[in-house]
Each structure stands twice: as structure tokens, then as C-alpha cells.
Design a protein around this motif. Structure first.
Motif, PDB file in Angstrom:
ATOM      1  N   VAL A  75      -9.411   9.391  -4.990  1.00  0.00           N
ATOM      2  CA  VAL A  75      -9.003   9.550  -6.563  1.00  0.00           C
ATOM      3  C   VAL A  75      -8.564  10.786  -7.182  1.00  0.00           C
ATOM      4  O   VAL A  75      -8.383  11.597  -6.556  1.00  0.00           O
ATOM      5  N   ASP A  76      -7.229  11.346  -7.611  1.00  0.00           N
ATOM      6  CA  ASP A  76      -6.609  12.471  -8.493  1.00  0.00           C
ATOM      7  C   ASP A  76      -6.945  13.092  -9.616  1.00  0.00           C
ATOM      8  O   ASP A  76      -6.912  12.173 -10.110  1.00  0.00           O
ATOM      9  N   ALA A  77      -7.404  13.834  -9.500  1.00  0.00           N
ATOM     10  CA  ALA A  77      -7.577  14.904 -11.274  1.00  0.00           C
ATOM     11  C   ALA A  77      -6.242  15.271 -11.028  1.00  0.00           C
ATOM     12  O   ALA A  77      -6.580  15.447 -12.793  1.00  0.00           O
ATOM     13  N   HIS A  78      -5.571  15.435 -10.564  1.00  0.00           N
ATOM     14  CA  HIS A  78      -4.309  15.701 -11.338  1.00  0.00           C
ATOM     15  C   HIS A  78      -3.167  15.185 -11.814  1.00  0.00           C
ATOM     16  O   HIS A  78      -1.492  15.216 -11.910  1.00  0.00           O
ATOM     17  N   LYS A  79      -3.371  13.557 -11.239  1.00  0.00           N
ATOM     18  CA  LYS A  79      -2.442  12.416 -12.468  1.00  0.00           C
ATOM     19  C   LYS A  79      -3.598  12.598 -13.548  1.00  0.00           C
ATOM     20  O   LYS A  79      -2.682  13.105 -14.703  1.00  0.00           O
ATOM     21  N   THR A  80      -3.594  11.478 -13.432  1.00  0.00           N
ATOM     22  CA  THR A  80      -4.069  10.785 -14.838  1.00  0.00           C
ATOM     23  C   THR A  80      -4.651  11.652 -15.534  1.00  0.00           C
ATOM     24  O   THR A  80      -4.838  11.437 -17.133  1.00  0.00           O
ATOM     25  N   ALA A 101       0.913  -0.862   0.017  1.00  0.00           N
ATOM     26  CA  ALA A 101       0.293  -0.027   0.206  1.00  0.00           C
ATOM     27  C   ALA A 101       0.868   1.261  -0.230  1.00  0.00           C
ATOM     28  O   ALA A 101       2.300   1.168   0.910  1.00  0.00           O
ATOM     29  N   HIS A 102       0.864   1.873   0.000  1.00  0.00           N
ATOM     30  CA  HIS A 102       0.929   3.488  -0.642  1.00  0.00           C
ATOM     31  C   HIS A 102       0.948   4.027   0.597  1.00  0.00           C
ATOM     32  O   HIS A 102       0.613   4.212   1.479  1.00  0.00           O
ATOM     33  N   SER A 103       2.398   4.852   0.673  1.00  0.00           N
ATOM     34  CA  SER A 103       2.538   5.580   2.191  1.00  0.00           C
ATOM     35  C   SER A 103       1.688   6.478   2.657  1.00  0.00           C
ATOM     36  O   SER A 103       1.767   6.452   4.127  1.00  0.00           O
TER      37      SER A 103
HETATM   38  C1  LIG Z   1      -0.356   9.657  -5.259  1.00  0.00           C
HETATM   39  C2  LIG Z   1      -0.659   8.975  -4.867  1.00  0.00           C
HETATM   40  C3  LIG Z   1      -1.032   9.014  -3.325  1.00  0.00           C
HETATM   41  C4  LIG Z   1      -0.943  10.552  -2.913  1.00  0.00           C
HETATM   42  O1  LIG Z   1      -1.179  11.488  -3.140  1.00  0.00           O
HETATM   43  P1  LIG Z   1      -1.585  13.287  -3.265  1.00  0.00           P
HETATM   44  O2  LIG Z   1      -2.706  13.730  -4.610  1.00  0.00           O
HETATM   45  O3  LIG Z   1       0.136  13.315  -3.977  1.00  0.00           O
HETATM   46  O4  LIG Z   1      -1.658  13.948  -2.194  1.00  0.00           O
HETATM   47  C5  LIG Z   1      -1.740   7.873  -3.119  1.00  0.00           C
HETATM   48  N1  LIG Z   1      -1.577   6.682  -3.132  1.00  0.00           N
HETATM   49  C6  LIG Z   1      -1.602   7.097  -4.559  1.00  0.00           C
HETATM   50  C7  LIG Z   1      -1.875   5.478  -5.172  1.00  0.00           C
HETATM   51  C8  LIG Z   1      -0.732   8.077  -5.456  1.00  0.00           C
HETATM   52  O5  LIG Z   1      -0.594   7.499  -6.737  1.00  0.00           O
END
Ligand SMILES: *Cc1c(COP(=O)(O)O)cnc(C)c1O
Length: 453
Positions: A285-290, A182-184
Motif C-alpha cells: 500500500v502507498d500512503a502517498h496516494k489515497t 495486474a499493474h506493470s
Molecule cells: C501506483 C501503483 C503501483 C506502483 O506504486 P509506486 O508507489 O508508484 O511505486 C503499483 N500498483 C498499483 C495498483 C498502483 O496504483
């Protein structure tokens, strides 16, 4: 400041932005030592008197632009970052001049309207249960805290414990299960929310970083299960269908960390990775990534609207609730920038087809990257099913030296990581502007770098 002065400043900023955009492909992806010296131009004690704004803006452009990372160009593959969808940038400029506060509808009817729309559109895109609530937060780190807090409160409520009023002092135990990969940010959220990062039950993972279903710790109705839709190194997804079905039967609360991977839902080609995640209780979910929306744009989605609201709600006599959406009910923050404006613009201008095309394109370029490198003697350590590629040379020291040379080259930029104990170069294809030519140039940079070590 007078209105005509503001016009002049905005025109100046506009001109600098155009210069930046026009030169993004001709400059090193990462600023070299020489360019970084310009950072000294900013060094000074807090000034007694204010500086002329046109002068300060000029300094920002002349010494600041060359010390940015060229993330909006096509050859930045660091972390999991994403570029910026041009219509979203334009909407952000306009919205910045509006300077809206997203806390309450009475503070900004337009923001409340667009949050409401984005909520419905995302629920549709991710095929979530009708009525699922969305909160618009800074990113997945914050979204994880919201989802985990909502889950924790519901699990303890089943044991007649009210966390909101009683806190965790003397509370009954809740069990937390997650994959060892799991992510940090998940561990950070657990410690922040009072569940403890070291008292979780870790599920063993396979060589792609996916939870092995047969080895999942036992689940019950007091369990919070956190699944990963997109491993930050390999891009792999936990087996969603199987784990979500089992977890639903056991009565556990399921939270899905889909910071960049949740968007897999949008393309028929990647949907099978996501399938089953619809059965969860909450999603990050992040809109600022993918999706390539601007920073900072994270979303918490929660099937049980009142569970999310009750975990995050503040109250105060001066708050004026409207019949319409009040954004702060769904977020930890009160004052907040109106990030749903850019999110709306992104979704509106892409449409479902555009989001699917974007996902397909990122996956295609990642495959191209992996195949090109493999043909040239690099080892690829992951199954490239999404946008991530893990690359290694013959041993750790060659891999690390090659990575350093790639970073120095200015032709492209990747970060490093460890995968199953081995040093890797981590390629994340995350920007809509990356072309097949960008990938070819970058493969060339990898080859030159390896030759040089
Ligand atoms: C980037 C990411 C996070 C953290 O998200 P932030 O928008 O940077 O706070 C958590 N989990 C995964 C799998 C990620 O890729």
C-alpha cells in the motif's frame, strides 16, 4: 554555514512556500510552453564555484515554482497521485530539519517509535492479523518486491530450498498466478525477484478488470497468487473474499497489490470491496496516494514477520541491534529517510474517522464527475465504485483530441489510457482538496475541450 544564515534561508523558503500555496488555484494546472521556457534558467555546466544559497533558492522559486505541476490544487486528476495533507507537510518540514536515518533504533529512537506505532495502527486500520509486520519503503513498486520475495522464499522453503543462501540456480519451480490486468509494477517486481514476467499464469478478467473466479488457474501450496485491490484504470477490486478463501484452502501465498485501494478498508461504505483481503499473507500500500501523505511513502505488510525479515535481512558486525524496532530489518534499504514521521502525523491528525471521510469524499467526487460527464454526452466505461473514472467520446480520435485539449486548457489535468482496446481519458480523484466546485469547473473544461475538436 552559520546558524543565523540557516534561519534566514529557512525563512526565505517559508516565504516562497506561502507564495506558492496562495497562488496554486490561480495558475494553470499544467505549465504552458511559455512557462516551461523557465527550465532553461537552470541550464549550465557543473559550476566551478558554489553559488550563494539565497540566490540559488531564489532561482528555484522563480523559475522552478511555475514549472511544477499544480498537484496540490484541486483539479489535478492525473495518474493516481494524491495531494498533501497539510499537517503531514508541517511534520515533514520539522522532520527534515532533524535529518534522521531510519535504519536502526540507535540512529533515531523517535523514528523507531513512530514506525512501531504506524505498524500497529495500520494493522488495526486494515484489520490484519495481530503481529503483522510493516516495512516503510519508498512506494508500492518496492513494497511489491518485498512481498513477492518473502512469498517466493516461503514457497521454496516448503520444497526444502533455501533461496537466501542458494539463490534460484537449480531451484524447484514456483507457480505465479495473477490477473491479466495486474499493474506493470507487479510484472517488474516479478522479473526483478527472478520469477520471470513471462512465465506467469494469467487469470482472465471481466470488463471491469477483475479476475473471473471461475477461470482462475489451479492453485496449490507452491503457488504465489497476486491480487489487485484497486485496478489502476477502473479502480475495481478482484473478488477478494472468494479468491482469498479458495487460495487459503489450496495453501498458496497471497499478495495483495493495494497501492491506492487498500484504504477502502477504512470506510464502511467501501469496506465490502476490500473484505476478504485480510486473509492474504502480504499486502502493498502507498500512503502517498489515497491517504495524501507526502512522497515517498509506501508500506509492505507481511503476516509472517520472520518471513519478511529473513527475505530482507542483511548482517554486519558493526550493526547494533536493539531490543526495540530496527527499521532496516523490514526494508531492502539500510539508510533511509524517516517517512514514518509524516505517516504518523497523517494518521494521528485524521484518525479512523478522518481516513474514512477522506475515502468517502474521493468516491463521491468521482461519482459526481462521472454523472456530470454522462449527462453531457460522454461515455463512462467503468462502474465508478471507487475514485477512478474512465471517460470516452464517440471514437478514439475524438477522445484523444479532447484529452489533448483538456491538458492544454490549464483548467484541469487528466492522463490517457487504453481500456479494453479503446482510448480513454482517465480521471483519478485522489486529493483531499478537490471540492464539488473543482469537479464542476473540470466538467466545464471537458465540455469546452470536446466542442473545440
Ligand atoms: C501506483 C501503483 C503501483 C506502483 O506504486 P509506486 O508507489 O508508484 O511505486 C503499483 N500498483 C498499483 C495498483 C498502483 O496504483
Amino acid at each position: 554555514m552559520k546558524q543565523h544564515d540557516l534561519h534566514a534561508l529557512l525563512d526565505q523558503a517559508h516565504q516562497y512556500a506561502n507564495e506558492y500555496i496562495d497562488h496554486i488555484d490561480q495558475r494553470p494546472v499544467y505549465p504552458d510552453e511559455e512557462a516551461l521556457k523557465a527550465l532553461n534558467d537552470f541550464e549550465q555546466a557543473m559550476p566551478e564555484e558554489g553559488t550563494d544559497p539565497a540566490e540559488a533558492l531564489k532561482l528555484l522559486h522563480q523559475s522552478g515554482s511555475p514549472t511544477t505541476v499544480a498537484q496540490t490544487g484541486g483539479r489535478y486528476f492525473g495518474f493516481v497521485n494524491g495531494g498533501i495533507h497539510p499537517p503531514a507537510l508541517a511534520a515533514k518540514w520539522l522532520a527534515d530539519t532533524w535529518d534522521q536515518n531510519a535504519a536502526l533504533r540507535v540512529m533515531s529512537p523517535i523514528t523507531a517509535k513512530l514506525e512501531d506505532l504506524c505498524e500497529r495502527w495500520l494493522v488495526d486500520l486494515f484489520k490484519l492479523p495481530e503481529g503483522t509486520a510493516a516495512g516503510f519503503v519508498s512506494g508500492t513498486s518496492m513494497s511489491l518486491m518485498c512481498g513477492i520475495a518473502a512469498g517466493r522464499n516461503q514457497l521454496l522453503e516448503r520444497q526444502d530450498w533455501d533461496v537466501v543462501s542458494q539463490g534460484l540456480f537449480g531451484a524447484p519451480a514456483a507457480k505465479v498466478v495473477l490477473g491479466e490486468q495486474a499493474h506493470s509494477a507487479v510484472f517488474k517486481a516479478l522479473s526483478f525477484i527472478g520469477l520471470g514476467r513471462d512465465r506467469v499464469a494469467l487469470a482472465p478478467c471481466d470488463n471491469q478488470g477483475r479476475i473471473i473466479p471461475e477461470e482462475l488457474p489451479e492453485l496449490d501450496e507452491h503457488t504465489l497468487l497476486i491480487l489487485s485491490a484497486g485496478n489502476v484504470n477502473s479502480g475495481s477490486f478482484d473478488p477478494m473474499q472468494e479468491l482469498c478463501e479458495r487460495s487459503r484452502k489450496a495453501g498458496a501465498w497471497i499478495h495483495v497489490d493495494g497501492a491506492f485501494g487498500l484504504w477502502a478498508a477504512a470506510s464502511p461504505n467501501t469496506y465490502p470491496l476490500y473484505q476478504g483481503a485480510e486473509l492474504a499473507d502480504s499486502w502493498s500500500v502507498d500512503a502517498h496516494k489515497t491517504l495524501n501523505a507526502p512522497y515517498d511513502c509506501g508500506v509492505i505488510l507481511c503476516k509472517d514477520r520472520s518471513a519478511l525479515i529473513s527475505a530482507l535481512q542483511a548482517s554486519g558486525a558493526y550493526l547494533e541491534w536493539s531490543e526495540h524496532r530496527d527499521g532496516m530489518l523490514y526494508t531492502p534499504e539500510m539508510s533511509r529517510r524517516a517517512r514514518a514521521i509524516e505517516l504518523w502525523m497523517t494518521l494521528k491528525t485524521m484518525g479512523k474517522d478522518g481516513v474514512a471521510e477522506l475515502i468517502d469524499q474521493l468516491c463521491l467526487r468521482a461519482k459526481q464527475f462521472a454523472e456530470g460527464l454522462e449527462q453531457n454526452g460522454f461515455r463512462i466505461l467503468n462502474a465508478v465504485n471507487f475514485n477512478q473514472v474512465l471517460v470516452a467520446c464517440e471514437n478514439d480520435s475524438v477522445t484523444e483530441a479532447t484529452l489533448a485539449a483538456i491538458q492544454q486548457s490549464g483548467e484541469c489535468w487528466c492522463g490517457g489510457s487504453k481500456w479494453l482496446g479503446e482510448s480513454v481519458i482517465r480521471v483519478s480523484v485522489c486529493s483531499h482538496v478537490t471540492t464539488d466546485e473543482d469537479v464542476e469547473i473540470s466538467i466545464g473544461a471537458f465540455l469546452k475541450a470536446r466542442k473545440s475538436v
